[in-house]
Design a protein around this motif. Structure first.
Motif, PDB file in Angstrom:
ATOM      1  N   ALA A 130      -0.425 -19.238  -5.819  1.00 50.55           N
ATOM      2  CA  ALA A 130      -0.609 -17.791  -5.738  1.00 50.55           C
ATOM      3  C   ALA A 130      -0.537 -17.153  -7.127  1.00 50.55           C
ATOM      4  CB  ALA A 130       0.441 -17.173  -4.818  1.00 50.55           C
ATOM      5  N   LEU A 131       0.329 -17.681  -7.994  1.00 47.19           N
ATOM      6  CA  LEU A 131       0.416 -17.157  -9.358  1.00 47.19           C
ATOM      7  C   LEU A 131      -0.872 -17.413 -10.135  1.00 47.19           C
ATOM      8  CD1 LEU A 131       4.075 -18.100 -10.382  1.00 47.19           C
ATOM      9  CD2 LEU A 131       3.147 -15.803 -10.027  1.00 47.19           C
ATOM     10  N   VAL A 132      -1.460 -18.580  -9.937  1.00 43.85           N
ATOM     11  CA  VAL A 132      -2.727 -18.895 -10.603  1.00 43.85           C
ATOM     12  C   VAL A 132      -3.803 -17.900 -10.161  1.00 43.85           C
ATOM     13  CG1 VAL A 132      -4.578 -20.605 -10.813  1.00 43.85           C
ATOM     14  CG2 VAL A 132      -2.183 -21.338 -10.882  1.00 43.85           C
ATOM     15  N   VAL A 133      -3.871 -17.663  -8.852  1.00 44.18           N
ATOM     16  CA  VAL A 133      -4.858 -16.715  -8.315  1.00 44.18           C
ATOM     17  C   VAL A 133      -4.576 -15.305  -8.828  1.00 44.18           C
ATOM     18  CG1 VAL A 133      -5.692 -15.619  -6.197  1.00 44.18           C
ATOM     19  CG2 VAL A 133      -5.333 -18.104  -6.266  1.00 44.18           C
ATOM     20  N   PHE A 134      -3.294 -14.953  -8.882  1.00 52.75           N
ATOM     21  CA  PHE A 134      -2.915 -13.611  -9.345  1.00 52.75           C
ATOM     22  C   PHE A 134      -3.346 -13.371 -10.791  1.00 52.75           C
ATOM     23  CE2 PHE A 134       0.261 -11.038 -11.636  1.00 52.75           C
ATOM     24  CZ  PHE A 134       0.078  -9.824 -10.991  1.00 52.75           C
ATOM     25  N   PHE A 135      -3.051 -14.322 -11.673  1.00 52.69           N
ATOM     26  CA  PHE A 135      -3.422 -14.148 -13.074  1.00 52.69           C
ATOM     27  C   PHE A 135      -4.940 -14.107 -13.246  1.00 52.69           C
ATOM     28  CE2 PHE A 135       0.934 -15.800 -13.988  1.00 52.69           C
ATOM     29  CZ  PHE A 135       1.366 -14.690 -14.694  1.00 52.69           C
ATOM     30  N   ALA A 136      -5.650 -14.921 -12.476  1.00 52.57           N
ATOM     31  CA  ALA A 136      -7.111 -14.894 -12.540  1.00 52.57           C
ATOM     32  C   ALA A 136      -7.633 -13.529 -12.098  1.00 52.57           C
ATOM     33  CB  ALA A 136      -7.699 -15.997 -11.663  1.00 52.57           C
ATOM     34  N   TRP A 137      -7.035 -12.984 -11.051  1.00 50.61           N
ATOM     35  CA  TRP A 137      -7.424 -11.665 -10.553  1.00 50.61           C
ATOM     36  C   TRP A 137      -7.200 -10.597 -11.628  1.00 50.61           C
ATOM     37  CZ3 TRP A 137      -9.404  -9.850  -5.858  1.00 50.61           C
ATOM     38  CH2 TRP A 137      -9.359  -8.475  -5.672  1.00 50.61           C
ATOM     39  N   CYS A 138      -6.041 -10.633 -12.273  1.00 53.70           N
ATOM     40  CA  CYS A 138      -5.721  -9.633 -13.294  1.00 53.70           C
ATOM     41  C   CYS A 138      -6.688  -9.704 -14.474  1.00 53.70           C
ATOM     42  CB  CYS A 138      -4.289  -9.826 -13.790  1.00 53.70           C
ATOM     43  SG  CYS A 138      -3.031  -9.351 -12.574  1.00 53.70           S
ATOM     44  N   ILE A 139      -7.104 -10.911 -14.845  1.00 54.38           N
ATOM     45  CA  ILE A 139      -8.052 -11.072 -15.945  1.00 54.38           C
ATOM     46  C   ILE A 139      -9.419 -10.500 -15.570  1.00 54.38           C
ATOM     47  CG2 ILE A 139      -9.345 -12.772 -17.303  1.00 54.38           C
ATOM     48  CD1 ILE A 139      -6.835 -14.548 -17.186  1.00 54.38           C
ATOM     49  N   VAL A 140      -9.891 -10.853 -14.380  1.00 57.32           N
ATOM     50  CA  VAL A 140     -11.208 -10.401 -13.940  1.00 57.32           C
ATOM     51  C   VAL A 140     -11.232  -8.889 -13.729  1.00 57.32           C
ATOM     52  CG1 VAL A 140     -12.905 -10.522 -12.071  1.00 57.32           C
ATOM     53  CG2 VAL A 140     -11.813 -12.617 -12.902  1.00 57.32           C
ATOM     54  N   LYS A 141     -10.169  -8.359 -13.099  1.00 55.47           N
ATOM     55  CA  LYS A 141     -10.125  -6.927 -12.769  1.00 55.47           C
ATOM     56  C   LYS A 141      -9.500  -6.072 -13.868  1.00 55.47           C
ATOM     57  CE  LYS A 141     -11.790  -7.406  -8.576  1.00 55.47           C
ATOM     58  NZ  LYS A 141     -13.061  -6.767  -8.147  1.00 55.47           N
ATOM     59  N   ARG A 142      -9.011  -6.729 -14.933  1.00 50.65           N
ATOM     60  CA  ARG A 142      -8.384  -6.034 -16.048  1.00 50.65           C
ATOM     61  C   ARG A 142      -7.211  -5.177 -15.586  1.00 50.65           C
ATOM     62  NH1 ARG A 142     -13.688  -4.125 -19.656  1.00 50.65           N
ATOM     63  NH2 ARG A 142     -14.514  -6.246 -19.980  1.00 50.65           N
ATOM     64  N   GLU A 179       0.822  -1.205   0.000  1.00 47.60           N
ATOM     65  CA  GLU A 179       0.000   0.000   0.000  1.00 47.60           C
ATOM     66  C   GLU A 179       0.858   1.258   0.000  1.00 47.60           C
ATOM     67  OE1 GLU A 179      -2.789  -0.151   3.200  1.00 47.60           O
ATOM     68  OE2 GLU A 179      -4.140  -1.531   2.137  1.00 47.60           O
ATOM     69  N   ARG A 180       1.977   1.203   0.716  1.00 48.40           N
ATOM     70  CA  ARG A 180       2.870   2.368   0.785  1.00 48.40           C
ATOM     71  C   ARG A 180       3.530   2.637  -0.577  1.00 48.40           C
ATOM     72  NH1 ARG A 180       5.763   4.717   5.098  1.00 48.40           N
ATOM     73  NH2 ARG A 180       6.712   6.631   4.283  1.00 48.40           N
ATOM     74  N   LEU A 181       3.979   1.593  -1.247  1.00 44.34           N
ATOM     75  CA  LEU A 181       4.658   1.758  -2.528  1.00 44.34           C
ATOM     76  C   LEU A 181       3.701   2.145  -3.652  1.00 44.34           C
ATOM     77  CD1 LEU A 181       7.107  -1.301  -2.463  1.00 44.34           C
ATOM     78  CD2 LEU A 181       7.700   1.110  -2.150  1.00 44.34           C
ATOM     79  N   SER A 182       2.489   1.605  -3.607  1.00 41.95           N
ATOM     80  CA  SER A 182       1.532   1.824  -4.699  1.00 41.95           C
ATOM     81  C   SER A 182       0.623   3.013  -4.478  1.00 41.95           C
ATOM     82  CB  SER A 182       0.679   0.575  -4.899  1.00 41.95           C
ATOM     83  OG  SER A 182      -0.162   0.352  -3.769  1.00 41.95           O
ATOM     84  N   GLY A 183       0.404   3.381  -3.221  1.00 44.57           N
ATOM     85  CA  GLY A 183      -0.562   4.437  -2.920  1.00 44.57           C
ATOM     86  C   GLY A 183      -1.993   3.984  -3.114  1.00 44.57           C
ATOM     87  N   ARG A 184      -2.189   2.658  -3.274  1.00 47.93           N
ATOM     88  CA  ARG A 184      -3.523   2.105  -3.498  1.00 47.93           C
ATOM     89  C   ARG A 184      -4.065   1.451  -2.241  1.00 47.93           C
ATOM     90  NH1 ARG A 184      -3.400  -1.381  -9.004  1.00 47.93           N
ATOM     91  NH2 ARG A 184      -5.527  -1.789  -8.250  1.00 47.93           N
ATOM     92  N   LYS A 185      -5.354   1.627  -2.001  1.00 49.03           N
ATOM     93  CA  LYS A 185      -6.014   1.006  -0.856  1.00 49.03           C
ATOM     94  C   LYS A 185      -6.995  -0.078  -1.292  1.00 49.03           C
ATOM     95  CE  LYS A 185      -4.146   3.863   2.156  1.00 49.03           C
ATOM     96  NZ  LYS A 185      -3.198   3.395   3.199  1.00 49.03           N
ATOM     97  N   ASP A 186      -6.982  -0.396  -2.608  1.00 52.20           N
ATOM     98  CA  ASP A 186      -7.966  -1.334  -3.135  1.00 52.20           C
ATOM     99  C   ASP A 186      -7.385  -2.729  -3.392  1.00 52.20           C
ATOM    100  OD1 ASP A 186      -6.302  -0.438  -5.148  1.00 52.20           O
ATOM    101  OD2 ASP A 186      -7.814  -0.665  -6.712  1.00 52.20           O
ATOM    102  N   LEU A 187      -6.227  -3.005  -2.812  1.00 51.18           N
ATOM    103  CA  LEU A 187      -5.589  -4.289  -3.059  1.00 51.18           C
ATOM    104  C   LEU A 187      -5.730  -5.259  -1.886  1.00 51.18           C
ATOM    105  CD1 LEU A 187      -2.288  -3.084  -4.778  1.00 51.18           C
ATOM    106  CD2 LEU A 187      -4.341  -4.011  -5.874  1.00 51.18           C
ATOM    107  N   SER A 188      -6.544  -4.893  -0.903  1.00 49.46           N
ATOM    108  CA  SER A 188      -6.682  -5.727   0.290  1.00 49.46           C
ATOM    109  C   SER A 188      -7.229  -7.118  -0.039  1.00 49.46           C
ATOM    110  CB  SER A 188      -7.595  -5.045   1.316  1.00 49.46           C
ATOM    111  OG  SER A 188      -7.026  -3.835   1.774  1.00 49.46           O
ATOM    112  N   ASN A 189      -8.250  -7.153  -0.886  1.00 49.15           N
ATOM    113  CA  ASN A 189      -8.833  -8.458  -1.235  1.00 49.15           C
ATOM    114  C   ASN A 189      -7.830  -9.332  -1.984  1.00 49.15           C
ATOM    115  OD1 ASN A 189     -11.292  -7.865  -0.051  1.00 49.15           O
ATOM    116  ND2 ASN A 189     -12.193  -7.065  -1.934  1.00 49.15           N
ATOM    117  N   LEU A 190      -7.056  -8.714  -2.879  1.00 50.54           N
ATOM    118  CA  LEU A 190      -6.031  -9.471  -3.605  1.00 50.54           C
ATOM    119  C   LEU A 190      -4.988 -10.015  -2.642  1.00 50.54           C
ATOM    120  CD1 LEU A 190      -4.516 -10.462  -6.105  1.00 50.54           C
ATOM    121  CD2 LEU A 190      -3.516  -8.171  -6.315  1.00 50.54           C
TER     122      LEU A 190
END
Length: 263
Positions: free
Chosen positions: A92-104, A32-43
């Motif tokens: 974790a990589l499988v979940v990550f790629f699925a997340w990126c596809i769904v969330k674009r 969160e500190r590096l990205s400035g994003r607060k929407d990555l909690s679920n990921l």
């Protein structure tokens, strides 16, 4: 060896679990500190669960006959150690790629952000391994060798004898912290150096593969084999090759972007 952080009967916290939890919280905060994003909690939560489930599943499969066949209920006792990092990374990589596809999401850009913090969290986990006594090194009389006490995995594996072994958990933790520093430096300089997204991810894959490949020669706990290599070394080879390809892609994208900006 310090397996129990707190043991008050009704309140029992394992040091191994506490180290894992601390590493996850630190990584979450840093992302969160590096990205400035607060929407990555679920990921982050999904990746944590995938990491634990995947690493436990891989360990159970590798050690089923020796540790779990006689008592299958031990499978759920993650707090007692017994995780194989590569299993967790793969799931974790499988979940990550699925997340990126769904969330674009931009896959490599987000992967670079997460790859920076993975070695830091992993280092906390290896320190937890040391306190529990798993993932120990081979027998040694070196100045840095240690003796795990009765009841430790090393003690059982050596026929209920206290044997001096290498603290490979601490070796790997130190190497992971160094890799974390390298990735932070690479992240800060990648854009100025003409690199596209993916550099940090590629460096992580190559860097950790090299660390793990070397550490495997020092490990003394039972290891599954793939020909002359351990299963972790075999995975490391594939991981390093993938990392090299991603680095090449990052360089190519960086040059393409620079040429486009110059026109």
């Amino acid at each position: 060896m310090f397996p129990d952080l707190i043991d008050l009967g009704i309140l029992h916290i394992r040091t191994y679990g506490a180290c894992m939890a601390t590493g996850f919280i630190v990584c979450w905060w840093l992302v969160e500190r590096l990205s400035g994003r607060k929407d990555l909690s679920n990921l982050m939560m999904c990746l944590m669960l995938a990491g634990v489930v995947g690493s436990r599943a891989a360990y159970v499969i590798e050690h089923w006959n020796a540790e779990f066949a006689a008592n299958p209920l031990r499978v759920i006792r993650v707090d007692q150690g017994g995780l194989m990092f590569y299993g967790g990374l793969i799931l974790a990589l499988v979940v990550f790629f699925a997340w990126c596809i769904v969330k674009r999401e931009r896959t490599l850009a987000l992967a670079d952000l997460l790859a920076v913090v993975v070695p830091l969290g992993h280092a906390f986990g290896r320190i937890g391994c040391f306190f529990y006594g798993c993932c120990y090194g081979r027998d040694s009389d070196a100045w840095c060798a240690i003796v795990f006490p009765p009841g430790s995995p090393s003690w059982f594996e050596h026929g209920r004898r206290a044997v001096s072994v290498l603290p490979t958990q601490l070796f790997e933790a130190a190497a992971l912290l160094a890799l974390f520093g390298l990735l932070m430096l690479a992240r800060s300089r990648s854009k100025r150096g003409g690199w596209g997204a993916g550099l940090v991810t590629g460096l992580y894959l190559v860097g950790y593969a090299a660390i793990r490949f070397g550490i495997e020669y020092l490990r003394g706990d039972p290891r599954a084999a793939v020909g002359p290599l351990s299963i972790s070394q075999a995975i490391s080879v594939g991981m390093a090759l993938l990392g090299a390809v991603i680095i090449a892609v990052a360089r190519m994208r960086g040059r393409t972007a620079a040429e486009g900006a110059a026109q």
